[in-house]
Design a protein around this motif. Structure first.
Motif, PDB file in Angstrom:
ATOM      1  N   MET A 126     -19.193 -17.655   2.514  1.00 18.51           N
ATOM      2  CA  MET A 126     -20.055 -16.477   2.546  1.00 18.51           C
ATOM      3  C   MET A 126     -20.390 -16.026   3.967  1.00 18.51           C
ATOM      4  O   MET A 126     -21.096 -15.048   4.159  1.00 18.51           O
ATOM      5  CB  MET A 126     -21.339 -16.743   1.751  1.00 18.51           C
ATOM      6  CG  MET A 126     -21.091 -16.791   0.254  1.00 18.51           C
ATOM      7  SD  MET A 126     -22.610 -16.759  -0.745  1.00 18.51           S
ATOM      8  CE  MET A 126     -23.125 -18.466  -0.588  1.00 18.51           C
ATOM      9  N   LEU A 167     -23.639 -16.832  -7.300  1.00 17.73           N
ATOM     10  CA  LEU A 167     -22.588 -17.560  -6.597  1.00 17.73           C
ATOM     11  C   LEU A 167     -21.211 -17.081  -7.043  1.00 17.73           C
ATOM     12  O   LEU A 167     -20.295 -16.894  -6.233  1.00 17.73           O
ATOM     13  CB  LEU A 167     -22.739 -19.060  -6.871  1.00 17.73           C
ATOM     14  CG  LEU A 167     -22.027 -20.041  -5.946  1.00 17.73           C
ATOM     15  CD1 LEU A 167     -22.459 -19.848  -4.501  1.00 17.73           C
ATOM     16  CD2 LEU A 167     -22.302 -21.470  -6.402  1.00 17.73           C
ATOM     17  N   GLU A 169     -20.526 -14.104  -8.258  1.00 22.05           N
ATOM     18  CA  GLU A 169     -20.332 -12.755  -7.728  1.00 22.05           C
ATOM     19  C   GLU A 169     -19.880 -12.806  -6.270  1.00 22.05           C
ATOM     20  O   GLU A 169     -18.999 -12.050  -5.859  1.00 22.05           O
ATOM     21  CB  GLU A 169     -21.622 -11.946  -7.848  1.00 22.05           C
ATOM     22  CG  GLU A 169     -21.932 -11.490  -9.262  1.00 22.05           C
ATOM     23  CD  GLU A 169     -23.173 -10.622  -9.323  1.00 22.05           C
ATOM     24  OE1 GLU A 169     -23.845 -10.467  -8.286  1.00 22.05           O
ATOM     25  OE2 GLU A 169     -23.457 -10.086 -10.411  1.00 22.05           O
ATOM     26  N   ALA A 170     -20.468 -13.716  -5.491  1.00 23.22           N
ATOM     27  CA  ALA A 170     -20.064 -13.866  -4.088  1.00 23.22           C
ATOM     28  C   ALA A 170     -18.597 -14.298  -4.006  1.00 23.22           C
ATOM     29  O   ALA A 170     -17.833 -13.790  -3.178  1.00 23.22           O
ATOM     30  CB  ALA A 170     -20.959 -14.888  -3.396  1.00 23.22           C
ATOM     31  N   TYR A 173     -16.357 -11.266  -4.787  1.00 23.65           N
ATOM     32  CA  TYR A 173     -16.198 -10.305  -3.696  1.00 23.65           C
ATOM     33  C   TYR A 173     -15.285 -10.845  -2.605  1.00 23.65           C
ATOM     34  O   TYR A 173     -14.545 -10.077  -1.972  1.00 23.65           O
ATOM     35  CB  TYR A 173     -17.565  -9.903  -3.139  1.00 23.65           C
ATOM     36  CG  TYR A 173     -18.204  -8.813  -3.968  1.00 23.65           C
ATOM     37  CD1 TYR A 173     -17.758  -7.490  -3.874  1.00 23.65           C
ATOM     38  CD2 TYR A 173     -19.220  -9.105  -4.886  1.00 23.65           C
ATOM     39  CE1 TYR A 173     -18.322  -6.488  -4.651  1.00 23.65           C
ATOM     40  CE2 TYR A 173     -19.781  -8.100  -5.665  1.00 23.65           C
ATOM     41  CZ  TYR A 173     -19.332  -6.798  -5.544  1.00 23.65           C
ATOM     42  OH  TYR A 173     -19.878  -5.803  -6.322  1.00 23.65           O
TER      43      TYR A 173
END
Length: 235
Positions: A126, A167, A169-170, A173
């Protein structure tokens, strides 16, 4: 530890764990479940680092995304069970004649014991620029981004659900930034209602989105896996 006998002298190997003084009953239940879990025993017998290895096997057996020659990113790869499964399936060691050699990159916040055929890096996916770093390490875009990550449990079901969805969704992406057209995204989610927005995003980006609860996933667990295939490519 108690063992019972039944029929033709066969032993019932169910392990009974006594609650030790000072041990919480929840810890005792967890330990007893671990000791009696057939997938835990099978993982130990077959040399896998955890029962989660069978989840990615079952997912791949159904959806077929770990093909020879594939470039794979495993987010939150510790302890390495998914890497162990993927290495032979994508031919990362190049030991299957006549099939293309794949490549797999494992990423985790903590140090992970080496897995032959896998390249493991200790980093936070991230962080800013992590997508470019992943593509640099992989030598191009990925065919598969997969994640078995789960946020630390708070003991509150709804809070844990929201954390793991965030988490996931991260991870999604990052997948959008590193996947090649036609690629696959696989990740663990928890059933609970908040995954609708994630599914909507995935359906916009992929040709097909499915959910599966692998047979090796515990029946009392709310976990399931999303498998999104046919990435439509970068906007």
């Amino acid at each position: 530890m108690a063992k019972k006998t039944s029929g033709r002298g066969a032993r019932d190997l169910t392990v009974k764990v006594k609650t030790a003084r000072g041990r919480r009953s929840s810890s005792t239940r967890w330990l007893q479940r671990q000791l009696n879990d057939p997938y835990v025993k099978r993982a130990q017998a077959e040399g896998y680092r955890g029962r989660a290895a069978f989840k990615i096997m079952e997912l791949d057996d159904k959806y077929g995304f770990l093909r020879p020659g594939a470039r794979v990113v495993d987010l939150g790869c510790a302890p390495g069970g998914w890497l162990q499964v993927a290495v032979p399936r994508i031919n990362a060691l190049g030991d299957t004649p006549g099939k293309p050699k794949g490549r797999i990159l494992g990423v985790d916040l903590q140090e992970v014991e080496p897995v032959p055929g896998a390249e493991i890096h200790q980093m936070d996916f991230m962080d800013e620029g992590a997508d470019d770093r992943v593509k640099e390490l992989l030598g191009g875009r990925a065919d598969v981004v997969m994640s078995d990550m789960a946020a630390a449990s708070s003991g509150h079901k709804q809070t844990d659900h929201l954390r793991i969805i965030a988490l996931c969704e991260a991870a999604a992406y990052l997948a959008f930034d590193v996947l090649d057209e036609g690629g696959t995204f696989v990740a663990k989610v928890l059933a609970g209602g908040a995954e609708g927005d994630l599914q909507k995003i995935l359906k916009q980006r992929f040709a097909k989105v499915a959910h599966m609860k692998p047979p090796s996933s515990r029946s009392d667990s709310s976990e399931k896996f999303v498998v999104a295939q046919g990435f439509r490519g970068v906007d």
